[in-house]
Motif scaffolding. Structure first.
Motif, PDB file in Angstrom:
ATOM      1  N   TRP A 124       1.839   3.595   2.194  1.00 32.06           N
ATOM      2  CA  TRP A 124       2.875   3.896   3.193  1.00 32.06           C
ATOM      3  C   TRP A 124       3.986   2.845   3.184  1.00 32.06           C
ATOM      4  O   TRP A 124       5.121   3.157   3.549  1.00 32.06           O
ATOM      5  N   LEU A 164      -3.047  11.818   5.298  1.00 37.81           N
ATOM      6  CA  LEU A 164      -2.510  10.466   5.149  1.00 37.81           C
ATOM      7  C   LEU A 164      -3.470   9.421   5.710  1.00 37.81           C
ATOM      8  O   LEU A 164      -3.351   8.237   5.394  1.00 37.81           O
ATOM      9  N   SER A 165      -4.427   9.840   6.492  1.00 39.42           N
ATOM     10  CA  SER A 165      -5.443   8.938   7.041  1.00 39.42           C
ATOM     11  C   SER A 165      -6.665   8.820   6.138  1.00 39.42           C
ATOM     12  O   SER A 165      -7.698   8.285   6.542  1.00 39.42           O
ATOM     13  N   GLN A 198       3.881  10.468   2.822  1.00 36.27           N
ATOM     14  CA  GLN A 198       4.436   9.593   3.850  1.00 36.27           C
ATOM     15  C   GLN A 198       5.953   9.752   3.943  1.00 36.27           C
ATOM     16  O   GLN A 198       6.520   9.725   5.041  1.00 36.27           O
ATOM     17  N   LYS A 228       7.580  10.524   7.503  1.00 33.29           N
ATOM     18  CA  LYS A 228       8.464   9.587   8.198  1.00 33.29           C
ATOM     19  C   LYS A 228       9.944   9.901   7.999  1.00 33.29           C
ATOM     20  O   LYS A 228      10.766   9.631   8.885  1.00 33.29           O
ATOM     21  N   ASN A 238       0.848  -1.193   0.000  1.00 37.61           N
ATOM     22  CA  ASN A 238       0.000   0.000   0.000  1.00 37.61           C
ATOM     23  C   ASN A 238       0.886   1.246   0.000  1.00 37.61           C
ATOM     24  O   ASN A 238       2.116   1.147  -0.106  1.00 37.61           O
ATOM     25  N   TRP A 291      -2.968   3.535   7.795  1.00 38.31           N
ATOM     26  CA  TRP A 291      -1.833   4.390   8.117  1.00 38.31           C
ATOM     27  C   TRP A 291      -1.832   4.712   9.608  1.00 38.31           C
ATOM     28  O   TRP A 291      -2.866   4.992  10.214  1.00 38.31           O
ATOM     29  N   THR A 292      -0.651   4.642  10.203  1.00 35.85           N
ATOM     30  CA  THR A 292      -0.459   5.078  11.590  1.00 35.85           C
ATOM     31  C   THR A 292       0.742   6.021  11.620  1.00 35.85           C
ATOM     32  O   THR A 292       1.717   5.835  10.874  1.00 35.85           O
ATOM     33  N   ASN A 307      -8.346   5.462   6.037  1.00 32.17           N
ATOM     34  CA  ASN A 307      -8.593   4.807   7.319  1.00 32.17           C
ATOM     35  C   ASN A 307     -10.086   4.754   7.637  1.00 32.17           C
ATOM     36  O   ASN A 307     -10.859   5.597   7.175  1.00 32.17           O
ATOM     37  N   ASN A 360      -4.675   0.016   1.376  1.00 32.77           N
ATOM     38  CA  ASN A 360      -4.621   1.293   2.083  1.00 32.77           C
ATOM     39  C   ASN A 360      -5.615   1.308   3.248  1.00 32.77           C
ATOM     40  O   ASN A 360      -5.378   1.947   4.282  1.00 32.77           O
TER      41      ASN A 360
END
Length: 396
Positions: free
Chosen positions: A150, A203-204, A183, A187, A148, A315-316, A207, A310
Protein backbone atom coordinates in the motif's frame (compact mmCIF):
# COMPACT_ATOMS: atom_id res chain seq x y z
CA UNK A 1 13.92 13.27 -18.21
CA UNK A 2 16.77 11.59 -20.08
CA UNK A 3 16.63 7.82 -20.73
CA UNK A 4 19.26 5.77 -18.91
CA UNK A 5 19.89 2.38 -20.55
CA UNK A 6 20.29 -0.64 -18.31
CA UNK A 7 23.92 -1.62 -17.96
CA UNK A 8 25.29 -4.18 -15.51
CA UNK A 9 29.00 -3.63 -15.05
CA UNK A 10 31.62 -6.18 -16.04
CA UNK A 11 32.76 -6.27 -12.40
CA UNK A 12 29.30 -7.36 -11.23
CA UNK A 13 29.08 -10.02 -13.94
CA UNK A 14 32.56 -11.35 -13.17
CA UNK A 15 31.79 -11.53 -9.45
CA UNK A 16 28.58 -13.38 -10.30
CA UNK A 17 30.49 -15.89 -12.43
CA UNK A 18 33.09 -16.45 -9.72
CA UNK A 19 30.42 -17.17 -7.13
CA UNK A 20 28.57 -19.53 -9.47
CA UNK A 21 31.73 -21.52 -10.17
CA UNK A 22 32.47 -21.73 -6.44
CA UNK A 23 29.08 -23.20 -5.55
CA UNK A 24 29.27 -25.87 -2.85
CA UNK A 25 26.73 -28.50 -3.82
CA UNK A 26 24.76 -30.62 -1.31
CA UNK A 27 24.28 -34.29 -2.13
CA UNK A 28 20.51 -33.93 -2.59
CA UNK A 29 20.15 -37.70 -2.29
CA UNK A 30 16.72 -39.20 -2.83
CA UNK A 31 15.25 -36.11 -4.46
CA UNK A 32 14.79 -37.39 -7.99
CA UNK A 33 11.05 -36.74 -7.71
CA UNK A 34 11.47 -33.20 -6.35
CA UNK A 35 9.74 -34.09 -3.08
CA UNK A 36 12.30 -32.04 -1.14
CA UNK A 37 12.27 -29.07 -3.50
CA UNK A 38 14.38 -28.09 -6.50
CA UNK A 39 16.39 -31.02 -7.83
CA UNK A 40 20.16 -30.72 -8.08
CA UNK A 41 19.91 -32.45 -11.46
CA UNK A 42 17.86 -29.44 -12.67
CA UNK A 43 19.66 -26.68 -10.80
CA UNK A 44 23.32 -27.56 -11.35
CA UNK A 45 23.24 -27.53 -15.17
CA UNK A 46 21.38 -24.22 -15.02
CA UNK A 47 23.99 -22.72 -12.68
CA UNK A 48 26.79 -23.98 -14.95
CA UNK A 49 25.08 -22.43 -17.96
CA UNK A 50 24.63 -19.16 -16.04
CA UNK A 51 28.38 -19.09 -15.40
CA UNK A 52 29.53 -20.16 -18.88
CA UNK A 53 27.01 -19.86 -21.67
CA UNK A 54 24.24 -17.44 -20.78
CA UNK A 55 24.60 -14.14 -22.66
CA UNK A 56 23.45 -11.34 -20.37
CA UNK A 57 24.56 -8.71 -22.86
CA UNK A 58 22.09 -10.11 -25.42
CA UNK A 59 19.32 -9.94 -22.82
CA UNK A 60 20.40 -6.41 -21.93
CA UNK A 61 20.14 -5.34 -25.57
CA UNK A 62 16.58 -6.67 -25.75
CA UNK A 63 15.69 -4.84 -22.54
CA UNK A 64 17.20 -1.64 -23.88
CA UNK A 65 14.96 -1.71 -26.94
CA UNK A 66 12.74 0.32 -24.58
CA UNK A 67 13.52 3.59 -22.83
CA UNK A 68 14.47 3.29 -19.17
CA UNK A 69 14.41 6.01 -16.56
CA UNK A 70 15.53 6.34 -12.96
CA UNK A 71 13.82 8.91 -10.78
CA UNK A 72 13.42 9.66 -7.11
CA UNK A 73 9.82 9.73 -5.98
CA UNK A 74 10.10 11.43 -2.62
CA UNK A 75 12.78 9.37 -0.93
CA UNK A 76 12.17 6.25 -3.05
CA UNK A 77 14.41 5.42 -6.06
CA UNK A 78 12.29 4.12 -8.94
CA UNK A 79 13.35 2.55 -12.22
CA UNK A 80 10.74 2.33 -14.96
CA UNK A 81 10.51 1.28 -18.58
CA UNK A 82 8.41 3.26 -21.05
CA UNK A 83 6.78 2.53 -24.40
CA UNK A 84 4.87 5.47 -25.95
CA UNK A 85 1.39 4.70 -27.18
CA UNK A 86 0.60 4.71 -30.90
CA UNK A 87 -3.02 5.63 -31.58
CA UNK A 88 -5.46 8.55 -31.65
CA UNK A 89 -5.63 8.92 -27.85
CA UNK A 90 -3.38 6.56 -25.84
CA UNK A 91 -4.08 6.64 -22.13
CA UNK A 92 -1.27 6.14 -19.59
CA UNK A 93 -1.12 2.66 -18.06
CA UNK A 94 1.11 1.57 -15.18
CA UNK A 95 1.85 -2.16 -14.91
CA UNK A 96 2.83 -3.60 -11.51
CA UNK A 97 4.61 -6.95 -11.34
CA UNK A 98 4.81 -9.40 -8.44
CA UNK A 99 7.31 -11.75 -6.80
CA UNK A 100 9.46 -13.43 -8.02
CA UNK A 101 8.69 -11.33 -11.04
CA UNK A 102 10.67 -8.50 -12.56
CA UNK A 103 9.57 -5.63 -14.79
CA UNK A 104 10.62 -7.84 -17.74
CA UNK A 105 7.75 -10.25 -17.12
CA UNK A 106 5.60 -7.64 -18.91
CA UNK A 107 7.78 -7.71 -22.01
CA UNK A 108 5.41 -9.87 -24.09
CA UNK A 109 2.47 -7.48 -23.71
CA UNK A 110 4.10 -4.05 -23.83
CA UNK A 111 4.19 -3.65 -27.60
CA UNK A 112 0.63 -4.93 -28.28
CA UNK A 113 -0.72 -2.67 -25.55
CA UNK A 114 1.16 0.38 -26.83
CA UNK A 115 0.66 -0.20 -30.56
CA UNK A 116 -2.37 -2.46 -31.07
CA UNK A 117 -2.68 -1.69 -34.78
CA UNK A 118 0.69 -3.35 -35.45
CA UNK A 119 -0.67 -6.54 -33.86
CA UNK A 120 -4.02 -6.66 -35.64
CA UNK A 121 -5.87 -4.57 -33.05
CA UNK A 122 -7.73 -1.30 -32.93
CA UNK A 123 -5.47 1.76 -32.55
CA UNK A 124 -8.18 3.28 -30.32
CA UNK A 125 -7.13 0.72 -27.67
CA UNK A 126 -3.58 2.12 -27.40
CA UNK A 127 -1.90 2.77 -24.05
CA UNK A 128 1.14 4.78 -23.09
CA UNK A 129 2.84 2.00 -21.12
CA UNK A 130 4.88 2.58 -17.95
CA UNK A 131 6.49 -0.49 -16.39
CA UNK A 132 8.35 0.15 -13.12
CA UNK A 133 10.41 -2.16 -10.97
CA UNK A 134 8.62 -2.28 -7.63
CA UNK A 135 10.64 -0.51 -4.91
CA UNK A 136 13.14 -3.04 -3.58
CA UNK A 137 12.90 -5.11 -6.78
CA UNK A 138 15.01 -5.13 -9.94
CA UNK A 139 16.67 -1.77 -10.44
CA UNK A 140 14.48 0.18 -7.98
CA UNK A 141 17.06 -0.37 -5.26
CA UNK A 142 17.88 0.36 -2.53
CA UNK A 143 14.56 1.20 -0.93
CA UNK A 144 13.08 2.15 2.42
CA UNK A 145 13.09 -0.68 4.98
CA UNK A 146 9.33 -0.34 5.59
CA UNK A 147 8.13 -0.62 1.98
CA UNK A 148 4.98 -2.65 1.35
CA UNK A 149 2.18 -2.88 -1.19
CA UNK A 150 0.00 0.00 0.00
CA UNK A 151 3.01 2.30 0.37
CA UNK A 152 4.09 1.37 -3.16
CA UNK A 153 0.65 2.50 -4.36
CA UNK A 154 1.34 5.95 -2.93
CA UNK A 155 4.71 6.01 -4.72
CA UNK A 156 3.02 4.97 -7.98
CA UNK A 157 0.39 7.67 -7.69
CA UNK A 158 3.07 10.31 -7.17
CA UNK A 159 5.06 8.89 -10.09
CA UNK A 160 2.09 9.03 -12.45
CA UNK A 161 0.54 12.34 -11.39
CA UNK A 162 3.47 14.44 -10.16
CA UNK A 163 6.57 13.10 -11.91
CA UNK A 164 4.96 12.14 -15.23
CA UNK A 165 2.12 14.67 -15.09
CA UNK A 166 -0.87 12.43 -15.82
CA UNK A 167 -3.99 13.74 -14.04
CA UNK A 168 -5.73 10.42 -14.79
CA UNK A 169 -4.34 7.01 -15.65
CA UNK A 170 -5.05 3.27 -15.88
CA UNK A 171 -3.45 0.58 -13.72
CA UNK A 172 -2.93 -3.17 -13.97
CA UNK A 173 -1.05 -5.78 -12.00
CA UNK A 174 -0.59 -9.38 -10.96
CA UNK A 175 0.47 -11.12 -7.73
CA UNK A 176 1.65 -8.48 -5.22
CA UNK A 177 1.22 -6.02 -8.09
CA UNK A 178 -2.51 -6.78 -8.02
CA UNK A 179 -2.60 -5.62 -4.40
CA UNK A 180 -0.70 -2.46 -5.36
CA UNK A 181 -3.20 -1.89 -8.16
CA UNK A 182 -6.12 -2.65 -5.85
CA UNK A 183 -4.89 -0.04 -3.38
CA UNK A 184 -4.72 2.50 -6.22
CA UNK A 185 -8.31 1.60 -7.06
CA UNK A 186 -9.27 2.04 -3.42
CA UNK A 187 -7.45 5.22 -2.43
CA UNK A 188 -7.22 7.01 -5.78
CA UNK A 189 -10.28 5.77 -7.68
CA UNK A 190 -11.25 9.24 -8.91
CA UNK A 191 -7.92 9.58 -10.69
CA UNK A 192 -8.05 6.18 -12.36
CA UNK A 193 -9.83 5.29 -15.60
CA UNK A 194 -10.03 1.81 -14.15
CA UNK A 195 -7.85 -1.18 -13.32
CA UNK A 196 -7.22 -4.75 -14.42
CA UNK A 197 -5.74 -7.45 -12.20
CA UNK A 198 -4.65 -11.07 -12.40
CA UNK A 199 -6.15 -12.05 -9.07
CA UNK A 200 -8.70 -10.59 -6.71
CA UNK A 201 -7.57 -10.79 -3.10
CA UNK A 202 -8.85 -8.66 -0.27
CA UNK A 203 -6.51 -5.78 0.51
CA UNK A 204 -6.50 -7.10 4.09
CA UNK A 205 -5.00 -10.42 2.92
CA UNK A 206 -1.79 -9.99 4.96
CA UNK A 207 -3.46 -8.51 8.06
CA UNK A 208 -3.66 -10.34 11.36
CA UNK A 209 -1.67 -12.57 13.68
CA UNK A 210 -1.46 -15.36 11.11
CA UNK A 211 -0.86 -13.36 7.96
CA UNK A 212 1.85 -15.89 7.12
CA UNK A 213 -0.53 -18.88 7.18
CA UNK A 214 -2.62 -19.69 4.12
CA UNK A 215 -5.05 -21.65 6.29
CA UNK A 216 -5.36 -18.96 8.95
CA UNK A 217 -4.63 -21.68 11.48
CA UNK A 218 -7.72 -23.67 10.53
CA UNK A 219 -7.42 -27.44 9.97
CA UNK A 220 -8.71 -28.98 6.77
CA UNK A 221 -12.34 -29.96 7.45
CA UNK A 222 -13.01 -33.65 7.89
CA UNK A 223 -15.14 -35.55 5.41
CA UNK A 224 -14.29 -33.57 2.28
CA UNK A 225 -14.42 -35.40 -1.05
CA UNK A 226 -10.95 -36.82 -1.80
CA UNK A 227 -10.55 -34.62 -4.90
CA UNK A 228 -11.16 -31.41 -2.93
CA UNK A 229 -8.94 -32.53 -0.04
CA UNK A 230 -6.13 -33.29 -2.50
CA UNK A 231 -6.50 -29.91 -4.22
CA UNK A 232 -6.29 -28.07 -0.89
CA UNK A 233 -3.07 -29.94 -0.06
CA UNK A 234 -1.67 -29.22 -3.55
CA UNK A 235 -2.28 -25.48 -3.29
CA UNK A 236 -0.92 -25.28 0.26
CA UNK A 237 2.24 -27.12 -0.76
CA UNK A 238 2.63 -24.71 -3.66
CA UNK A 239 2.44 -21.51 -1.60
CA UNK A 240 2.84 -22.23 2.14
CA UNK A 241 6.63 -22.20 2.57
CA UNK A 242 6.95 -19.18 0.33
CA UNK A 243 4.43 -17.14 2.27
CA UNK A 244 5.49 -18.22 5.77
CA UNK A 245 9.22 -17.71 5.23
CA UNK A 246 8.83 -14.36 3.50
CA UNK A 247 6.57 -12.99 6.23
CA UNK A 248 8.43 -14.44 9.22
CA UNK A 249 12.12 -14.64 8.26
CA UNK A 250 12.92 -12.43 5.24
CA UNK A 251 16.32 -11.23 6.45
CA UNK A 252 17.41 -14.67 7.67
CA UNK A 253 16.70 -16.05 4.21
CA UNK A 254 18.07 -12.94 2.54
CA UNK A 255 21.56 -13.29 3.98
CA UNK A 256 22.00 -16.62 2.26
CA UNK A 257 20.37 -15.71 -1.04
CA UNK A 258 22.17 -12.37 -1.39
CA UNK A 259 25.53 -14.13 -1.00
CA UNK A 260 24.89 -17.18 -3.17
CA UNK A 261 23.50 -16.78 -6.67
CA UNK A 262 22.96 -20.55 -6.85
CA UNK A 263 20.91 -20.39 -3.64
CA UNK A 264 18.96 -17.40 -4.92
CA UNK A 265 18.25 -19.17 -8.19
CA UNK A 266 17.08 -22.30 -6.35
CA UNK A 267 14.61 -20.32 -4.25
CA UNK A 268 13.02 -18.47 -7.14
CA UNK A 269 13.28 -21.39 -9.58
CA UNK A 270 11.06 -23.43 -7.26
CA UNK A 271 8.35 -20.77 -7.62
CA UNK A 272 8.76 -20.37 -11.37
CA UNK A 273 8.46 -24.15 -11.81
CA UNK A 274 5.49 -24.77 -9.51
CA UNK A 275 3.48 -21.62 -10.12
CA UNK A 276 3.59 -21.69 -13.92
CA UNK A 277 1.36 -24.11 -15.79
CA UNK A 278 4.37 -25.85 -17.31
CA UNK A 279 8.15 -25.69 -16.98
CA UNK A 280 8.06 -24.91 -20.71
CA UNK A 281 6.71 -21.45 -19.85
CA UNK A 282 10.30 -20.30 -19.34
CA UNK A 283 13.40 -21.12 -21.34
CA UNK A 284 16.69 -21.27 -19.47
CA UNK A 285 17.61 -17.90 -20.97
CA UNK A 286 14.31 -16.46 -19.70
CA UNK A 287 14.95 -17.75 -16.18
CA UNK A 288 18.49 -16.42 -16.09
CA UNK A 289 17.49 -13.02 -17.45
CA UNK A 290 15.10 -12.55 -14.54
CA UNK A 291 17.60 -14.03 -12.09
CA UNK A 292 20.35 -11.68 -13.27
CA UNK A 293 18.04 -8.70 -12.78
CA UNK A 294 17.47 -9.81 -9.18
CA UNK A 295 21.21 -10.33 -8.66
CA UNK A 296 22.44 -7.16 -10.35
CA UNK A 297 20.02 -5.00 -8.37
CA UNK A 298 20.91 -6.74 -5.08
CA UNK A 299 17.15 -7.01 -4.76
CA UNK A 300 16.46 -10.45 -3.34
CA UNK A 301 16.43 -9.38 0.33
CA UNK A 302 14.40 -6.20 -0.10
CA UNK A 303 11.92 -7.82 -2.48
CA UNK A 304 11.25 -10.60 0.01
CA UNK A 305 10.89 -8.18 2.92
CA UNK A 306 7.87 -6.62 1.21
CA UNK A 307 5.84 -9.60 2.46
CA UNK A 308 6.84 -9.08 6.09
CA UNK A 309 6.03 -5.38 5.80
CA UNK A 310 2.60 -6.18 4.39
CA UNK A 311 1.91 -7.84 7.75
CA UNK A 312 3.97 -5.58 10.04
CA UNK A 313 2.33 -2.43 8.68
CA UNK A 314 -1.25 -3.63 8.11
CA UNK A 315 -3.48 -2.21 5.44
CA UNK A 316 -6.11 0.19 6.75
CA UNK A 317 -8.94 1.65 4.66
CA UNK A 318 -8.78 5.21 3.35
CA UNK A 319 -12.60 5.45 3.32
CA UNK A 320 -15.62 3.45 4.45
CA UNK A 321 -17.52 3.42 1.16
CA UNK A 322 -18.46 0.26 -0.71
CA UNK A 323 -17.19 -1.37 -2.71
CA UNK A 324 -13.84 -0.95 -1.00
CA UNK A 325 -12.17 -0.76 -4.42
CA UNK A 326 -14.33 1.72 -6.31
CA UNK A 327 -12.34 1.90 -9.56
CA UNK A 328 -13.94 -0.14 -12.36
CA UNK A 329 -12.11 -3.46 -12.29
CA UNK A 330 -11.35 -6.19 -14.79
CA UNK A 331 -10.09 -9.55 -13.58
CA UNK A 332 -8.31 -12.41 -15.35
CA UNK A 333 -8.31 -15.88 -13.80
CA UNK A 334 -6.26 -18.89 -14.98
CA UNK A 335 -6.86 -22.61 -14.52
CA UNK A 336 -3.59 -23.50 -12.74
CA UNK A 337 -4.86 -21.56 -9.73
CA UNK A 338 -8.45 -22.81 -9.76
CA UNK A 339 -9.81 -23.33 -6.23
CA UNK A 340 -10.80 -26.82 -5.05
CA UNK A 341 -13.92 -28.08 -6.81
CA UNK A 342 -13.62 -25.72 -9.78
CA UNK A 343 -13.19 -27.36 -13.21
CA UNK A 344 -14.36 -24.89 -15.87
CA UNK A 345 -13.91 -21.17 -16.59
CA UNK A 346 -17.57 -20.49 -15.81
CA UNK A 347 -17.26 -22.31 -12.49
CA UNK A 348 -14.25 -20.12 -11.68
CA UNK A 349 -16.23 -16.95 -12.34
CA UNK A 350 -19.19 -18.25 -10.33
CA UNK A 351 -16.89 -19.28 -7.48
CA UNK A 352 -15.46 -15.77 -7.27
CA UNK A 353 -18.86 -14.05 -7.46
CA UNK A 354 -20.11 -16.22 -4.59
CA UNK A 355 -17.04 -15.52 -2.45
CA UNK A 356 -16.51 -12.84 0.19
CA UNK A 357 -13.90 -11.23 -2.08
CA UNK A 358 -16.26 -10.21 -4.87
CA UNK A 359 -18.00 -7.41 -2.90
CA UNK A 360 -14.63 -5.70 -2.44
CA UNK A 361 -14.49 -4.85 -6.15
CA UNK A 362 -16.42 -2.78 -8.66
CA UNK A 363 -15.93 -5.55 -11.21
CA UNK A 364 -16.96 -4.80 -14.77
CA UNK A 365 -15.18 -7.54 -16.73
CA UNK A 366 -14.33 -11.00 -15.34
CA UNK A 367 -12.71 -13.61 -17.57
CA UNK A 368 -11.47 -17.07 -16.65
CA UNK A 369 -9.30 -19.11 -18.99
CA UNK A 370 -9.06 -22.91 -19.30
CA UNK A 371 -5.28 -22.75 -19.17
CA UNK A 372 -2.44 -20.58 -17.91
CA UNK A 373 -0.40 -20.22 -14.74
CA UNK A 374 0.52 -17.57 -12.20
CA UNK A 375 2.65 -15.45 -14.55
CA UNK A 376 -0.31 -14.50 -16.71
CA UNK A 377 1.12 -11.81 -19.03
CA UNK A 378 4.12 -14.06 -19.67
CA UNK A 379 2.23 -17.33 -20.09
CA UNK A 380 -0.94 -16.00 -21.78
CA UNK A 381 0.10 -12.67 -23.29
CA UNK A 382 -2.57 -12.60 -25.99
CA UNK A 383 -5.38 -13.47 -23.59
CA UNK A 384 -4.18 -10.98 -20.97
CA UNK A 385 -3.92 -8.22 -23.58
CA UNK A 386 -7.40 -8.92 -24.91
CA UNK A 387 -8.89 -9.01 -21.41
CA UNK A 388 -7.26 -5.73 -20.43
CA UNK A 389 -8.30 -3.95 -23.62
CA UNK A 390 -11.89 -5.07 -23.06
CA UNK A 391 -11.87 -3.72 -19.51
CA UNK A 392 -10.86 -0.23 -20.62
CA UNK A 393 -12.70 0.03 -23.92
CA UNK A 394 -15.74 1.69 -22.33
CA UNK A 395 -13.76 3.55 -19.65
CA UNK A 396 -11.60 5.82 -21.79
Amino acid sequence: MIPTPIHVSDDVLEDLRRRLLATKWPRDAGNDDGFYGVRRTRLQPLVEYWADGFDWRAAERAINAYDHYRVDVGDVPVHFMHKPGVGPNPIPLILSHGWPWTFWHWSKVIDPLADPASYGGDPADAFDVIVPSLPGFGFSTPTRPDMNFWKIADVWHSLMTEVLGHPKYAAAGCDVGALVTGQLGHKYADELYGMHIGSALKLSFFNGDRGWDLSGGNPIPAGLPPEIHARIIELEHRFASHLATHVLDPSTLGFGLADSPAGMLAWILERWQKWSESEKAFTDDDLLTHATIFWAGNAIDTSIRTYANNNRYPWTPSHDRTPVIEAPTGITFVSHEDPPGVHTPQERVDNFLASDRAPWYNHVNITAHPNGGHFIPWELPTEWTDDLRRTFRELR
